[in-house]
Design a protein around this motif. Structure first.
Motif, PDB file in Angstrom:
ATOM      1  N   ASP A 147     -14.102  -3.846  77.077  1.00 39.41           N
ATOM      2  CA  ASP A 147     -13.526  -4.195  77.840  1.00 39.41           C
ATOM      3  C   ASP A 147     -14.134  -2.991  79.648  1.00 39.41           C
ATOM      4  OD1 ASP A 147     -11.446  -4.110  76.186  1.00 39.41           O
ATOM      5  OD2 ASP A 147     -11.620  -2.089  75.155  1.00 39.41           O
ATOM      6  N   GLU A 148     -15.590  -4.376  79.274  1.00 39.74           N
ATOM      7  CA  GLU A 148     -16.064  -3.690  80.804  1.00 39.74           C
ATOM      8  C   GLU A 148     -16.166  -4.466  81.922  1.00 39.74           C
ATOM      9  OE1 GLU A 148     -18.013  -0.747  81.488  1.00 39.74           O
ATOM     10  OE2 GLU A 148     -17.554   0.318  79.892  1.00 39.74           O
ATOM     11  N   THR A 149     -16.022  -3.821  83.106  1.00 40.25           N
ATOM     12  CA  THR A 149     -15.589  -4.976  84.407  1.00 40.25           C
ATOM     13  C   THR A 149     -17.140  -5.664  84.395  1.00 40.25           C
ATOM     14  OG1 THR A 149     -16.285  -3.411  86.262  1.00 40.25           O
ATOM     15  CG2 THR A 149     -13.956  -3.520  85.416  1.00 40.25           C
ATOM     16  N   ILE A 150     -17.060  -7.358  85.023  1.00 39.49           N
ATOM     17  CA  ILE A 150     -17.858  -7.673  85.707  1.00 39.49           C
ATOM     18  C   ILE A 150     -19.247  -6.847  86.666  1.00 39.49           C
ATOM     19  CG2 ILE A 150     -18.834  -9.528  87.726  1.00 39.49           C
ATOM     20  CD1 ILE A 150     -16.375 -10.743  86.525  1.00 39.49           C
ATOM     21  N   GLY A 151     -20.601  -7.035  86.028  1.00 36.11           N
ATOM     22  CA  GLY A 151     -21.695  -6.047  86.503  1.00 36.11           C
ATOM     23  C   GLY A 151     -21.832  -4.757  85.716  1.00 36.11           C
ATOM     24  N   ASN A 152     -21.107  -4.819  85.169  1.00 31.88           N
ATOM     25  CA  ASN A 152     -20.854  -2.995  83.917  1.00 31.88           C
ATOM     26  C   ASN A 152     -21.697  -2.672  82.677  1.00 31.88           C
ATOM     27  OD1 ASN A 152     -19.800  -1.547  85.932  1.00 31.88           O
ATOM     28  ND2 ASN A 152     -18.441  -1.232  84.885  1.00 31.88           N
ATOM     29  N   LEU A 153     -22.432  -4.452  82.201  1.00 31.58           N
ATOM     30  CA  LEU A 153     -23.486  -4.574  81.236  1.00 31.58           C
ATOM     31  C   LEU A 153     -24.451  -5.812  81.470  1.00 31.58           C
ATOM     32  CD1 LEU A 153     -20.359  -4.921  78.466  1.00 31.58           C
ATOM     33  CD2 LEU A 153     -21.335  -2.810  78.721  1.00 31.58           C
ATOM     34  N   PHE A 154     -25.683  -5.564  81.013  1.00 29.17           N
ATOM     35  CA  PHE A 154     -26.067  -7.310  80.903  1.00 29.17           C
ATOM     36  C   PHE A 154     -26.609  -7.392  79.637  1.00 29.17           C
ATOM     37  CE2 PHE A 154     -30.899  -8.396  81.383  1.00 29.17           C
ATOM     38  CZ  PHE A 154     -31.052  -8.736  82.990  1.00 29.17           C
ATOM     39  N   VAL A 155     -25.929  -9.103  80.118  1.00 28.42           N
ATOM     40  CA  VAL A 155     -26.178  -9.271  78.304  1.00 28.42           C
ATOM     41  C   VAL A 155     -27.466 -10.286  77.585  1.00 28.42           C
ATOM     42  CG1 VAL A 155     -24.623  -9.875  76.570  1.00 28.42           C
ATOM     43  CG2 VAL A 155     -23.744  -8.479  78.048  1.00 28.42           C
ATOM     44  N   ILE A 156     -27.856  -9.711  76.905  1.00 25.72           N
ATOM     45  CA  ILE A 156     -28.693 -11.679  76.453  1.00 25.72           C
ATOM     46  C   ILE A 156     -28.321 -12.011  75.307  1.00 25.72           C
ATOM     47  CG2 ILE A 156     -31.046 -11.683  75.993  1.00 25.72           C
ATOM     48  CD1 ILE A 156     -31.579  -8.627  78.072  1.00 25.72           C
ATOM     49  N   ARG A 157     -28.221 -12.596  75.016  1.00 26.87           N
ATOM     50  CA  ARG A 157     -27.766 -13.346  74.117  1.00 26.87           C
ATOM     51  C   ARG A 157     -28.808 -15.009  73.158  1.00 26.87           C
ATOM     52  NH1 ARG A 157     -21.584 -13.895  73.330  1.00 26.87           N
ATOM     53  NH2 ARG A 157     -21.156 -11.332  74.475  1.00 26.87           N
ATOM     54  N   VAL A 158     -29.201 -13.782  72.622  1.00 27.96           N
ATOM     55  CA  VAL A 158     -30.342 -15.031  72.178  1.00 27.96           C
ATOM     56  C   VAL A 158     -30.506 -15.653  70.407  1.00 27.96           C
ATOM     57  CG1 VAL A 158     -32.302 -13.678  72.056  1.00 27.96           C
ATOM     58  CG2 VAL A 158     -33.252 -15.799  72.180  1.00 27.96           C
ATOM     59  N   ALA A 159     -30.564 -17.303  70.163  1.00 33.16           N
ATOM     60  CA  ALA A 159     -30.930 -16.938  69.027  1.00 33.16           C
ATOM     61  C   ALA A 159     -31.341 -16.015  67.869  1.00 33.16           C
ATOM     62  CB  ALA A 159     -30.536 -18.582  68.975  1.00 33.16           C
ATOM     63  N   GLY A 160     -30.844 -15.695  66.921  1.00 28.88           N
ATOM     64  CA  GLY A 160     -31.652 -14.824  66.157  1.00 28.88           C
ATOM     65  C   GLY A 160     -32.148 -13.381  66.700  1.00 28.88           C
ATOM     66  N   SER A 161     -31.511 -13.092  67.262  1.00 23.70           N
ATOM     67  CA  SER A 161     -32.072 -11.212  68.168  1.00 23.70           C
ATOM     68  C   SER A 161     -33.168 -11.171  68.250  1.00 23.70           C
ATOM     69  CB  SER A 161     -30.473 -10.437  67.176  1.00 23.70           C
ATOM     70  OG  SER A 161     -29.568 -11.057  67.437  1.00 23.70           O
ATOM     71  N   ILE A 162     -34.161 -12.639  68.662  1.00 20.25           N
ATOM     72  CA  ILE A 162     -34.753 -12.594  68.542  1.00 20.25           C
ATOM     73  C   ILE A 162     -35.804 -12.030  70.261  1.00 20.25           C
ATOM     74  CG2 ILE A 162     -35.392 -14.149  66.910  1.00 20.25           C
ATOM     75  CD1 ILE A 162     -36.508 -15.650  69.349  1.00 20.25           C
ATOM     76  N   ILE A 163     -36.956 -11.434  69.985  1.00 19.63           N
ATOM     77  CA  ILE A 163     -37.561 -10.270  71.749  1.00 19.63           C
ATOM     78  C   ILE A 163     -38.403 -11.184  71.761  1.00 19.63           C
ATOM     79  CG2 ILE A 163     -37.550  -8.252  72.547  1.00 19.63           C
ATOM     80  CD1 ILE A 163     -35.622  -6.926  70.914  1.00 19.63           C
ATOM     81  N   ASP A 164     -38.948 -12.421  72.222  1.00 20.78           N
ATOM     82  CA  ASP A 164     -39.641 -12.831  72.285  1.00 20.78           C
ATOM     83  C   ASP A 164     -40.530 -11.973  73.701  1.00 20.78           C
ATOM     84  OD1 ASP A 164     -38.203 -14.009  73.987  1.00 20.78           O
ATOM     85  OD2 ASP A 164     -38.659 -16.316  73.358  1.00 20.78           O
ATOM     86  N   ASN A 165     -41.373 -13.322  74.766  1.00 19.31           N
ATOM     87  CA  ASN A 165     -42.038 -12.314  75.683  1.00 19.31           C
ATOM     88  C   ASN A 165     -40.602 -12.479  76.981  1.00 19.31           C
ATOM     89  OD1 ASN A 165     -43.936 -11.784  74.836  1.00 19.31           O
ATOM     90  ND2 ASN A 165     -45.282 -12.995  75.225  1.00 19.31           N
ATOM     91  N   ILE A 166     -40.363 -13.687  77.190  1.00 17.25           N
ATOM     92  CA  ILE A 166     -39.597 -13.509  78.250  1.00 17.25           C
ATOM     93  C   ILE A 166     -37.857 -12.925  77.664  1.00 17.25           C
ATOM     94  CG2 ILE A 166     -37.610 -15.782  79.068  1.00 17.25           C
ATOM     95  CD1 ILE A 166     -40.093 -16.120  79.509  1.00 17.25           C
ATOM     96  N   THR A 167     -37.558 -12.559  76.501  1.00 13.44           N
ATOM     97  CA  THR A 167     -36.316 -12.517  76.426  1.00 13.44           C
ATOM     98  C   THR A 167     -36.957  -9.980  76.623  1.00 13.44           C
ATOM     99  OG1 THR A 167     -34.921 -12.854  74.825  1.00 13.44           O
ATOM    100  CG2 THR A 167     -34.833 -11.190  74.977  1.00 13.44           C
TER     101      THR A 167
END
Length: 137
Positions: free
Chosen positions: A1-21
């Motif tokens: 329920d947040e407005t634009i600009g209130n969330l910084f969302v990163i979606r990536v398969a497998g929830s992996i946190i590689d160097n780019i993420t």
């Protein structure tokens, strides 16, 4: 329920946190002042299923699966067992958070100084309920 600009969302398969993420997370924390990091896996995850598969995985999905497998190494989880797929997803979220803190001075410093809260959870795609759990770091 947040407005634009209130969330910084990163979606990536497998929830992996590689160097780019991880670079994106560091930008959010250091430059935008993000105070909450949520690492969220989900049930019925194709990337988790691929990582549990013993067959050949085509294309770059193999790279994603290889980033997940260390999370549950030697636990003997089986594909097509919903409980074990859930446990593999949960182990993966824990592993990705630990890796994030291990690799990133920026994230670790903000976490240790209580400037960043990290939540972990598994979203159930059938019920819409998120099972949040603690990750011991």
């Amino acid at each position: 329920d947040e407005t634009i600009g209130n969330l910084f969302v990163i979606r990536v398969a497998g929830s992996i946190i590689d160097n780019i993420t991880l670079g994106s997370i560091e930008f959010a924390v250091a430059s935008l002042g993000v105070k909450l990091l949520v690492v969220l896996g989900h049930t019925d995850c194709g990337a988790i299923k691929a990582s549990l598969s013993s067959g050949k995985i085509e294309g770059y999905l193999n790279d994603v699966a290889n980033c997940i497998r260390p999370a549950y190494h030697n636990k003997g989880y089986h594909l097509n067992d919903k409980k074990e797929e859930y446990l593999a997803a949960k182990d993966n979220v824990k592993y990705q958070i630990s890796s994030c803190l291990e690799k990133s001075v920026i994230v670790k410093k903000n976490y240790e100084n209580n400037n960043l809260t990290i939540l972990s959870g598994i979203y159930n795609v059938e019920t819409g309920i998120v099972d949040f759990f603690w990750v011991t770091i």
